[in-house]
Design an enzyme around this catalytic site. Structure first.
Site, mmCIF file in Angstrom:
data_model
loop_
_atom_site.group_PDB
_atom_site.id
_atom_site.type_symbol
_atom_site.label_atom_id
_atom_site.label_comp_id
_atom_site.label_asym_id
_atom_site.label_seq_id
_atom_site.Cartn_x
_atom_site.Cartn_y
_atom_site.Cartn_z
ATOM 1 C CB CYS A 121 -0.905 -0.023 1.228
ATOM 2 S SG CYS A 121 -1.672 1.554 1.621
ATOM 3 C CD GLU A 122 0.194 5.249 -4.171
ATOM 4 O OE1 GLU A 122 -0.414 6.315 -4.336
ATOM 5 O OE2 GLU A 122 0.825 4.682 -5.087
ATOM 6 C CG HIS A 123 -2.405 5.696 0.598
ATOM 7 N ND1 HIS A 123 -3.585 5.183 0.121
ATOM 8 C CD2 HIS A 123 -1.984 6.601 -0.329
ATOM 9 C CE1 HIS A 123 -3.879 5.757 -1.027
ATOM 10 N NE2 HIS A 123 -2.927 6.611 -1.329
ATOM 11 C CG HIS A 124 -1.194 3.257 5.777
ATOM 12 N ND1 HIS A 124 -2.337 3.239 5.012
ATOM 13 C CD2 HIS A 124 -1.385 4.208 6.718
ATOM 14 C CE1 HIS A 124 -3.201 4.136 5.481
ATOM 15 N NE2 HIS A 124 -2.649 4.741 6.515
ATOM 16 C CD GLN A 162 -7.283 -4.825 -5.114
ATOM 17 O OE1 GLN A 162 -7.042 -4.849 -3.917
ATOM 18 N NE2 GLN A 162 -8.234 -5.571 -5.662
ATOM 19 C CG HIS A 190 -5.862 -3.547 0.610
ATOM 20 N ND1 HIS A 190 -5.287 -2.537 -0.139
ATOM 21 C CD2 HIS A 190 -6.538 -4.322 -0.267
ATOM 22 C CE1 HIS A 190 -5.615 -2.695 -1.409
ATOM 23 N NE2 HIS A 190 -6.383 -3.772 -1.510
ATOM 24 C CB CYS A 192 -3.404 -0.122 5.057
ATOM 25 S SG CYS A 192 -4.358 -0.331 3.546
#
Length: 231
Positions: A121-124, A162, A190, A192
């Site tokens: 996940c590019e956010h976490h 995704q 995910h 996250c």
């Protein structure tokens, strides 16, 4: 309210909106966001820099980097980032999908299902784990079956959302095969969502991209029937 208090309140609200956007997995564009100088450094140089930064992170967390179990961790993490789980960022690692003439004139659906997806996940920066199912209907060319797996893995091995990953895989297949008749469906968990935030361990995420003949209901139904059939 004084001016400074107003400014801080605005900034706090803006930060909150950004955080909510990250939690909702907003996708910026089809291309993975990269700087123009992303590949000026060699892999070895990147590993050295990341190792130093990760050592500082561990130190800040209060971990004892003199401990035998921890002292090699910064280098291991840096090498893993560059050489393994984010290796799909580098265009040199893009698989070469050599086309072969469709000499046997096969014109039915070809489905490769249950391809392992291990992304981040590019956010976490925590794992996305799941399966990809891909299909195409060939025209003049076909490609080796293993190349379908490698295309999936190449786009998975980078910080991702995704939805973007699904479309990137579909676009690469269309380019490699020179056909619009492509379908991609990804089912993934995910971390996250599972290990933080709402801590929901029972939900999963499904994304799909259909083009060409797969935009017709009959072809989509056949594709979904193939991937749902038990072995």
């Amino acid at each position: 309210m004084r001016q400074n208090e107003t400014l801080w309140n605005i900034m706090d609200n803006h930060d909150l909106e950004n955080q909510e956007a990250m939690d909702d997995h907003v996708m910026g564009s089809l291309e993975t966001p990269m700087r123009a100088d992303a590949f000026d450094l060699s892999d070895d140089e990147k590993i050295t820099i990341i190792e130093g930064h990760f050592r500082e992170i561990m130190h800040t967390l209060g971990l004892d980097l003199k401990d035998d179990s921890l002292k090699g961790t910064p280098h291991r993490v840096a090498k893993m980032f560059v050489k393994e789980i984010f290796s799909g960022l580098h265009p040199d690692n893009k698989p070469h999908a050599r086309r072969f003439e469709n000499k046997y004139k096969y014109n039915k659906m070809l489905v490769e299902r249950d391809i392992t997806v291990y992304s981040s996940c590019e956010h976490h920066f925590v794992p996305i784990i799941g399966k990809a199912h891909v299909a195409y209907i060939p025209n003049e060319h076909v490609i080796g079956l293993s190349k379908l797996n490698r295309i999936v893995q190449y786009y998975a091995r980078r910080p991702q959302v995704q939805e973007r990953m699904t479309m990137q895989i579909a676009n690469e297949m269309k380019q490699a095969l020179q056909t619009e008749n492509v379908a991609v469906l990804i089912e993934a968990d995910h971390l996250c969502v599972m290990s933080r935030g709402v801590n929901d361990v029972s939900s999963s995420t499904i994304t799909a991209e259909y083009s060409g003949l797969f935009e017709q209901e009959s072809y989509r139904a056949e594709f979904l029937g193939h991937i749902r059939t038990k072995r």
